[in-house]
Design a protein around this motif. Sequence first.
Motif, PDB file in Angstrom:
ATOM      1  N   GLN A 192       0.679   0.519   8.179  1.00 40.54           N
ATOM      2  CA  GLN A 192       1.514  -0.615   7.774  1.00 40.54           C
ATOM      3  C   GLN A 192       0.657  -1.876   7.703  1.00 40.54           C
ATOM      4  OE1 GLN A 192       4.970  -0.711   7.233  1.00 40.54           O
ATOM      5  NE2 GLN A 192       4.903   1.516   7.274  1.00 40.54           N
ATOM      6  N   LEU A 193       0.876  -2.672   6.674  1.00 41.60           N
ATOM      7  CA  LEU A 193       0.136  -3.938   6.560  1.00 41.60           C
ATOM      8  C   LEU A 193       0.341  -4.799   7.805  1.00 41.60           C
ATOM      9  CD1 LEU A 193      -1.571  -5.982   4.975  1.00 41.60           C
ATOM     10  CD2 LEU A 193       0.533  -6.781   3.882  1.00 41.60           C
ATOM     11  N   LYS A 194       1.568  -4.840   8.311  1.00 42.65           N
ATOM     12  CA  LYS A 194       1.831  -5.695   9.480  1.00 42.65           C
ATOM     13  C   LYS A 194       1.052  -5.204  10.709  1.00 42.65           C
ATOM     14  CE  LYS A 194       6.183  -3.522  10.996  1.00 42.65           C
ATOM     15  NZ  LYS A 194       5.537  -2.710  12.041  1.00 42.65           N
TER      16      LYS A 194
ATOM     17  N   ARG B 184       3.543 -13.415  -1.418  1.00 43.39           N
ATOM     18  CA  ARG B 184       3.797 -12.472  -0.317  1.00 43.39           C
ATOM     19  C   ARG B 184       4.454 -11.203  -0.833  1.00 43.39           C
ATOM     20  NH1 ARG B 184       3.055 -13.188   5.043  1.00 43.39           N
ATOM     21  NH2 ARG B 184       1.954 -15.125   5.327  1.00 43.39           N
ATOM     22  N   GLN B 185       5.396 -11.393  -1.772  1.00 42.92           N
ATOM     23  CA  GLN B 185       6.170 -10.227  -2.208  1.00 42.92           C
ATOM     24  C   GLN B 185       5.337  -9.178  -2.938  1.00 42.92           C
ATOM     25  OE1 GLN B 185       9.554 -11.755  -4.292  1.00 42.92           O
ATOM     26  NE2 GLN B 185      10.743 -12.019  -2.417  1.00 42.92           N
ATOM     27  N   LEU B 187       2.469  -8.132  -2.271  1.00 44.73           N
ATOM     28  CA  LEU B 187       1.574  -7.352  -1.410  1.00 44.73           C
ATOM     29  C   LEU B 187       2.168  -5.988  -1.106  1.00 44.73           C
ATOM     30  CD1 LEU B 187       0.461 -10.101   1.102  1.00 44.73           C
ATOM     31  CD2 LEU B 187      -0.732  -9.284  -0.935  1.00 44.73           C
ATOM     32  N   ARG B 188       1.300  -4.968  -1.080  1.00 37.87           N
ATOM     33  CA  ARG B 188       1.756  -3.643  -0.673  1.00 37.87           C
ATOM     34  C   ARG B 188       1.976  -3.633   0.835  1.00 37.87           C
ATOM     35  NH1 ARG B 188      -3.066  -2.400  -3.466  1.00 37.87           N
ATOM     36  NH2 ARG B 188      -2.655  -2.196  -5.700  1.00 37.87           N
ATOM     37  N   GLN B 189       3.008  -2.981   1.269  1.00 36.94           N
ATOM     38  CA  GLN B 189       3.327  -2.973   2.698  1.00 36.94           C
ATOM     39  C   GLN B 189       2.580  -1.873   3.455  1.00 36.94           C
ATOM     40  OE1 GLN B 189       4.780  -5.569   4.182  1.00 36.94           O
ATOM     41  NE2 GLN B 189       4.646  -6.340   2.082  1.00 36.94           N
ATOM     42  N   GLN B 190       1.911  -1.000   2.694  1.00 39.59           N
ATOM     43  CA  GLN B 190       1.080   0.038   3.306  1.00 39.59           C
ATOM     44  C   GLN B 190      -0.345  -0.139   2.803  1.00 39.59           C
ATOM     45  OE1 GLN B 190       2.075   3.610   4.521  1.00 39.59           O
ATOM     46  NE2 GLN B 190       3.945   2.675   5.260  1.00 39.59           N
TER      47      GLN B 190
END
Lengths: 308, 308
Positions: A192-194, B184-185, B187-190
């Motif tokens: 996960q990016l976070k 921000r939107q 960006l890939r979340q993985q």
Amino acid sequence: MSKIKVFAPGTVANLVCGFDILGLALNEPSDIMEVSLLDEPKVIIHNRDEYNLPTDPEKNVAGVVFLSIMEKIGGNTGFEVTIEKHIKPGSGIGSSAASAAGAAVAANHLLGNIFSTDEVIQFAMNGEKLASGVKHADNIAPCILGGVSLIRSIHPLDVTSIPCPELFVTVIHPQIEVRTSDARQILRQQVQLKDAIRQWGNIAGLVAGFCKNDLDLIGRSLEDVIIEPVRSILIPGFDEVKANCKAAGALGGGISGSGPSIFMLSRDEAAAKKVEAEMKKVYDKIGIAYHTYVTTVNKNGVRIEALK
Amino acid sequence: MSKIKVFAPGTVANLVCGFDILGLALNEPSDIMEVSLLDEPKVIIHNRDEYNLPTDPEKNVAGVVFLSIMEKIGGNTGFEVTIEKHIKPGSGIGSSAASAAGAAVAANHLLGNIFSTDEVIQFAMNGEKLASGVKHADNIAPCILGGVSLIRSIHPLDVTSIPCPELFVTVIHPQIEVRTSDARQILRQQVQLKDAIRQWGNIAGLVAGFCKNDLDLIGRSLEDVIIEPVRSILIPGFDEVKANCKAAGALGGGISGSGPSIFMLSRDEAAAKKVEAEMKKVYDKIGIAYHTYVTTVNKNGVRIEALK
């Protein structure tokens, strides 16, 4: 022909949040190797320990390092080595790296230091390739350089020494087997990016803590939200060891390399010994045999003594 | 009632590989605010610039910061502020952070410095929440503290100053709009684990480079394999600017915050000016208007002068 005695220290790779990029050298345990030049292009390996490692140079970590150096220099030079391992293979504190780094530094010394440190690291990485299938330097670099090493990149090699406070290190090696290749395979290839952001905040904090001698920041930064949650399931008692050691005063710690050893950093020897007692308690309860070390950061890396 | 004049500097968040965790303060541009206490619980906002920002405190970045402080202290205290923005809103060099940080530092000063630096940062983050929907501190912290700030964590807040060499910073603000929320939107979340590892090698290298005053290491570490490849598509000319600036002698650089500004670090003013010329050439050719700044790292953060 001159003969040298080489002391190659154990190392803790990853340092919790720095998977594949950070490593630290220990003052104990340390492998001992006696190395001399031969005037024919072959490698002779003797073992002086209980581990029964292969003496065929192609199958021996130190052997392949010598062979890669011989391939580079050509001619009629070879090496004879007697290896006395004190770092148990498979312990997760850089046993293969010590053999590889010790061989590379020794060969370079006997050849008149004709290779740069980066080249020596690269020769030594051939040993890691044999041991784990992957050329990595997060044990090799601190073993050679001492202290804390940052491996920013492998291709091209970019290694930097990070200043390191006087820290005490407690290590417990529970006598179970965790194969590096297994420990790699269970990792998820996507994160996960976070979580990645949290991880790089911790890595930046850890490096800043080392550089600024800020032990509290080091402690807060010793957090791994990506690798440890997956790998720690291979190590019985891990969560309990970690929690109890921190409660006993450790700054923090985690899996050493790919395990099964667990390490903890402490600000003084008293804390490091309390931490050792906590570690022992957990494995005594579980009923797994272990070795422990209470040691300090090795600031100098592989050390060479002349022999007659 | 005493009145103060506040200089709140522009900032470069992320610093290429340090998405959400690193930021650096600039000596130029800088917002100017005049702030005084009121003896009734209200906020009065005057604008002294061309940007026509809302003067309703609930909708103004500085306004919500003052309101959050008033909510904390209670009683009959309010603030009157005249804002003269020199950091263009939407430029990507911390315009909202300057308003928020300036307000928070000013209020704390006028109240007798009753709040800790961490508390001041937290009040200021309310302004970022209004501006971008997210409480982040990678502009706020360097704006308040000066130099380079590491935000290891937001919850709980863990901010550390990183030593920073004398560096020159060139910034170009192409006059296009990139909304932080859009940036921000996309960006890939993985992310791939291997990319995350490369990124944290770079972050560790950047922090080590700052701490060790190793400008070459800083340059090599200014690489972003995760965020920049995605975000840079929103900024026409980005790849060309970056390549040409590095060829002209920049250590490295990239998108400032979420853009559209691009920044480059250089080791001296001559290089920083060459870099500026390269940046201008690209946008002259594309035909997009711009502002540029050639400046240095602001080591002190928000500055306060007493007014009569």
